[in-house]
Design an enzyme around this catalytic site. Sequence first.
Site, PDB file in Angstrom:
ATOM      1  N   HIS C 125      40.670 -20.669   0.804  1.00 41.49           N
ATOM      2  CA  HIS C 125      41.936 -19.697   0.056  1.00 41.49           C
ATOM      3  C   HIS C 125      41.538 -18.334   0.963  1.00 41.49           C
ATOM      4  CE1 HIS C 125      43.577 -17.743  -2.986  1.00 41.49           C
ATOM      5  NE2 HIS C 125      44.519 -17.994  -1.982  1.00 41.49           N
ATOM      6  N   CYS C 149      36.796 -16.322  -7.020  1.00 41.38           N
ATOM      7  CA  CYS C 149      37.529 -15.543  -6.709  1.00 41.38           C
ATOM      8  C   CYS C 149      39.413 -15.602  -7.142  1.00 41.38           C
ATOM      9  CB  CYS C 149      37.985 -15.224  -5.569  1.00 41.38           C
ATOM     10  SG  CYS C 149      36.083 -14.261  -4.967  1.00 41.38           S
ATOM     11  N   HIS C 150      39.646 -17.028  -6.846  1.00 45.26           N
ATOM     12  CA  HIS C 150      41.076 -17.739  -7.352  1.00 45.26           C
ATOM     13  C   HIS C 150      41.178 -18.526  -8.421  1.00 45.26           C
ATOM     14  CE1 HIS C 150      41.439 -14.367  -4.645  1.00 45.26           C
ATOM     15  NE2 HIS C 150      42.438 -13.447  -4.877  1.00 45.26           N
ATOM     16  N   GLY C 151      39.930 -19.240  -9.024  1.00 45.08           N
ATOM     17  CA  GLY C 151      40.202 -20.375  -9.157  1.00 45.08           C
ATOM     18  C   GLY C 151      40.461 -21.536  -8.645  1.00 45.08           C
ATOM     19  N   PRO C 164      44.326 -22.433  -5.646  1.00 49.72           N
ATOM     20  CA  PRO C 164      45.220 -22.139  -4.993  1.00 49.72           C
ATOM     21  C   PRO C 164      44.977 -22.226  -3.407  1.00 49.72           C
ATOM     22  CG  PRO C 164      44.194 -20.081  -5.100  1.00 49.72           C
ATOM     23  CD  PRO C 164      43.394 -20.925  -6.315  1.00 49.72           C
TER      24      PRO C 164
END
Lengths: 262, 491, 185
Positions: C125, C149-151, C164
């Site tokens: 990502h 960080c963004h799962g 993501p």
Amino acid sequence: MKLTKTFCTVLAVVGLIGFSNLSYAAGEAEELPDMSWEFEGPFGHYDKAALQRGLQVYRNVCSACHSLKRVRFRNLEALGYDESQIKAIAAEYTVTDGPNDEGEMFDRPARPSDAFPSPYANDKQAAYANNGAIPPDLSLITKARAGGATYTAALLHGYEDPPAEWAEKNQLLPGQYYNKYMAGHVIAMPPPLAEGQVAYEDGTETTVEQYSRDVAHFLNWAAEPELEERKRMGVKVFLFLLAFAGIMFAVKKRVWSDIKGK
Amino acid sequence: MASGPREKFDNNVIEWVDSRLPIFTMLQKEYGVFPTPKNFNYFWNFGAILMIMLGIMIITGITLAMHYTANANLAFDSVERIMRDVNYGWLLRYIHANGASFFFIAVYIHIFRGLYYGSYKQPRELLWMFGVTIFLLMMATAFMGYVLPWGQMSFWGAQVITSFFSAIPLVGEEITVWLRGGFSIDNATLTRFFALHYLMPFVIAAVVALHVWALHVTGSNNPLGIDVKTKQDTLPFNPYYTIKDSFGVLVFMLFYVGFVFFAPNVLGHADNYIPANPLVTPAHIVPEWYFLPFYAILRAFTFGVNLPILIGLAITAFAMKPFFSNKTKEEINLKTVGITFAIAGIFFLIGYFSQYQLESGETMILGGSFISAAFIDAKLCGVLAMFGSIAILFVLPFMDKHPVRSARFRPWFRIATLLLVLDFFVLMVCGAKPAEGFWVPLSQVAMLYYMGYFIIGIPFLSKFEPVLDLPDSIHQAVTQGKTKKSVKKKA
Amino acid sequence: MTDTPQKISDNDKKEEPTRRDFLYLTAASMGAVAVGSIAWPLVNQMSPAKDTLALATTEVDIAPVEVGQAITVMWRGAPVFIRHRTDEEIMKARSVKLADLRDPQTDEERVQKEKWLVMTGICTHLGCVPLGQKPSDPKGDYNGWFCPCHGSHYDTSGRIRKGPAPTNLVIPPYEFTGDTVVKIG
């Protein structure tokens, strides 16, 4: 013109006197013997067999006290070794790596990307083990001493008993040795080489002088590994510029040909 | 700049740019058709050579800075990494290191040319002063650059040079500590030297721009030293001098690459391949060869200014007074001047020998310590003389009032100047030798000649050197072959 | 330096134009060669140096890595995850239907030896390093790796399953030079 000529002559004489001995060494030392090396001159190159023998001398003798920390095992390719030979040489050494996940430093066999490990952990230990004289790192030794490889080789076989004249005025302390070529003649390094000490496989004679020459040859490579490439490129660049300057001179003559009085 | 009426260019792109920013018009004016005396000799190549050298130094310097680490613990290793691992790193470093030497070779020849052919004289005084400024900046840059590899000579050279400032009375120590950023040469010194070493070349480039601008206002001097009178005397810069300069640059490069590829360390010092060690002083600290003459002047002062020397200086100033006045040479009584100088000389000798150290180590005292005691000590004198020997070049244009420029038509000046060149080499050799024995008095005599040339010689010659007949024009001299020998003396 | 002078060509138009042109052309082309050969070292010095290239491949001894454990080694300045997978993890990785994957790839395509998963530990990502190497780390919904960080959730084959990130964790070039030695690069 008379004046100009006289001036140039005087200038040349001053220059010769001045620059012939600009590099001056402290303390008296014998003049270096005349040695010739394959790597001298504009077409100079290293002798691979000599380099390999020199490496052998370094590994068997010098490396007991002297580090070679700027030379990496991968560099040995220039001596004519292939990748697997280099790996094998490296693997004979142990280097400290880490810290690992537990925070401990650990030993592992050296890899081609590692440098030759130093015989001492630090300068203090080196000094302690050698009566206070730190054995210098050898990676740049031929560049760091006036006289270069010749000096290095000469020093290694320059040990002798102090001449009577010298001994009258000076005294060697324990742990000091007399060397013809050392500035001031007093050196803390014991005579390192002895005849037959290192067994050569290629039948080269195993004298102290031969060892000195080979190891100096090797150390010159260690200090100037770029030498062969540099000289090869230099010859090309020089010849190119010479031709270019010649052409440019012709162009200049042509351009100026219509100018009166020139 | 060039914003007056402008001729159109045929090429559309060039015309588009030029009508908005007349840079091509300017180039055409300053480097295309620029009227240049047609009698230049090869000494006039060195301006172009220096331009090229500055470019080479900046470009290789920037690339080296991409790999260099300005930290006392890493600097030496990072330089060795450049030599061993960086692609063409050895080439770039050797070009840069030897470039410094060749930059100075070129600048010394360039300065000699300016001196010999009177290029510093009216109306080119400011042009000359910019040149001296560039020379000073170059010296500072070269010194700081030599410190960066952080070898033994780097470290101890920095130690010696920053110690100069400790000679300044009262605040010397504080200034030295401030310069070093510590009580000795250390990481702080290295990082500031790196920052300044990176900055200075661009300052030099800016002063070079002013230097060239001033040159293009007055136009070039020439080997005859006479002014350009008609169009017949000149040639357009392009192609005549673009081609001649190219040839000169190439010949210079031949010598340069000879050193870079075949003797890259000859001009350096072996000790600088030993990493800096504050605990071990090299047996013999020498600066780079291009600083040696000035270093010799510094060390020539084994004596300071004491009472007799001060009186001698005052008498010299008195004797020199008529040379700086409006008096004609007939009005000056040379005999009086000579006697005054002789008296000054006696005082100098007394002052010098009263401080002279005998071999037993005792001072030769004439008349007690009241006379011998120096109130400006030897160290400060040396530093002042060293900086003075360069500073004096700034005022040279105002000390030389002789109407003739070129040494070709000034036989006395010519000999004095050629002797100065010789003197410069003698000083250079003295600077490389240990300050002992025969070399000390030799450097003192050589230092005296250097100073005397500017302070006494130039003003004296301005008044007393006869003015010879000059050729009427450059064109006439060139076509009639009268470029070398002077015509007859003026009746 | 070597621009062919315009003025001259007018002057000697009559005499031996071939020799003149040859001279100027030679000079100009030599100038071009000179500039070109000077430029190359200046450009090439920015390429990776020899010491950097010497570290472009790295050999790892994986013998000490027990089943279920993972190690992280640095390779070309980035972390490489080497996981000694359990039978259960392998089974899980292989039982997934390709249709359920965002970036369809079979587990067989991603490993050389089914017990050893070797991949670059950089989330596809925005370049964070996913968690899941240490036993105490969160391993995400698929028991593989989880990027904090963004799962993004990765499975036991390092494939993106949730979150993501657009693609699976990248497999670096590597080979087994011995039973328990991996050469990466």
